[in-house]
Scaffold this motif. Sequence first.
Motif, PDB file in Angstrom:
ATOM      1  N   VAL A 186       0.846  -1.188   0.000  1.00  0.00           N
ATOM      2  CA  VAL A 186       0.000   0.000   0.000  1.00  0.00           C
ATOM      3  C   VAL A 186       0.881   1.238   0.000  1.00  0.00           C
ATOM      4  CG1 VAL A 186      -1.890  -1.181   1.183  1.00  0.00           C
ATOM      5  CG2 VAL A 186      -0.168   0.062   2.535  1.00  0.00           C
ATOM      6  N   GLU A 188       1.213   5.256   1.274  1.00  0.00           N
ATOM      7  CA  GLU A 188       0.722   6.033   2.395  1.00  0.00           C
ATOM      8  C   GLU A 188       1.239   7.468   2.388  1.00  0.00           C
ATOM      9  OE1 GLU A 188       0.662   2.366   5.657  1.00  0.00           O
ATOM     10  OE2 GLU A 188       2.450   3.619   5.428  1.00  0.00           O
ATOM     11  N   THR A 198      -4.107   6.104   3.422  1.00  0.00           N
ATOM     12  CA  THR A 198      -3.751   5.069   2.461  1.00  0.00           C
ATOM     13  C   THR A 198      -4.361   5.373   1.093  1.00  0.00           C
ATOM     14  OG1 THR A 198      -3.812   3.476   4.290  1.00  0.00           O
ATOM     15  CG2 THR A 198      -3.718   2.587   2.053  1.00  0.00           C
ATOM     16  N   TYR A 257      -6.138   9.457  -0.970  1.00  0.00           N
ATOM     17  CA  TYR A 257      -5.771   8.676   0.209  1.00  0.00           C
ATOM     18  C   TYR A 257      -6.853   8.890   1.261  1.00  0.00           C
ATOM     19  CZ  TYR A 257      -1.134   9.236  -1.989  1.00  0.00           C
ATOM     20  OH  TYR A 257      -0.083   9.276  -2.862  1.00  0.00           O
ATOM     21  N   ARG A 259      -8.567   7.668   5.378  1.00  0.00           N
ATOM     22  CA  ARG A 259      -8.476   6.997   6.678  1.00  0.00           C
ATOM     23  C   ARG A 259      -9.773   7.227   7.403  1.00  0.00           C
ATOM     24  NH1 ARG A 259      -7.548  10.289  11.238  1.00  0.00           N
ATOM     25  NH2 ARG A 259      -6.498   8.616  12.355  1.00  0.00           N
TER      26      ARG A 259
END
Length: 262
Positions: A186, A188, A198, A257, A259
């Motif tokens: 992945v 990050e 991510t 990305y 989260r």
Amino acid sequence: MKKTTFVTHAAILALLAGCGDDSVSSETDAGSTDLEEPGDPATDAGSTDLEEPVGAATDPRDEIPRRYCEILLGYPAEGGLLSFEVWGSQFIGDCPQAKWDALDFEAIQAEYGALFVNPNGPRAGITDFGGEFEGLGEEVRVYGGIEMQLVSTIPAFDPSTATGGGYTLSLIDQTSVKGFNAGTEVYELITEEGKVYTMITVDLNNVLDLSELPGVGARLEGLPDRWTWQATVLDTERRIEVDGNLESIQDELGNTYQRAGD
């Protein structure tokens, strides 16, 4: 003739690469956004030479899995804000590059009476699981031969809260589960505070093949101070599971990305 105006892709919202987010508010510490005239709107975050001509029948990006594209139609909202309808091809088509390149965005803007129009694509999802959604309503529009459904709305976007170079935090009201299996590499973004975001979707205008993903970090010239980018092979499954509090950021290349919020 009504002039078509494009809003900078990265300035609008990182969420737009997400799947079916239906309520969004955007936050950032500072910045402003410019409204751009049409030129090459898909490359406002950078450009990369293609071995095959863009839009050619053999465009290699047409073979990338989970490919999709979106069209944002912007309208004035109260208090000087903007509202957006996000129409996307997710799960109903793959948005062939030749058809996407041939779209007449000025005609689309005029047909739907939009104040702004913004092409968002082509893109590709890279999670191992999750991310599916149902469209908002049953209407399917056909833009230049590309079927799209209403996948998201942005009822109150303040353009003064976003920057044109990426790294703008967006808060998404969403209930979803998506993620990656153990053993997956992945990519990050890690903020100054140590929050880890991510990568979940890729901008195919700037990443032409998924094999390029490990090198994305070396291309990020505008990474904020004390932020880092890294590739990590997961020891365990990583789930981004949220019930109304999803955090999303785009890098300067348009990759998204996410989260789960605290």
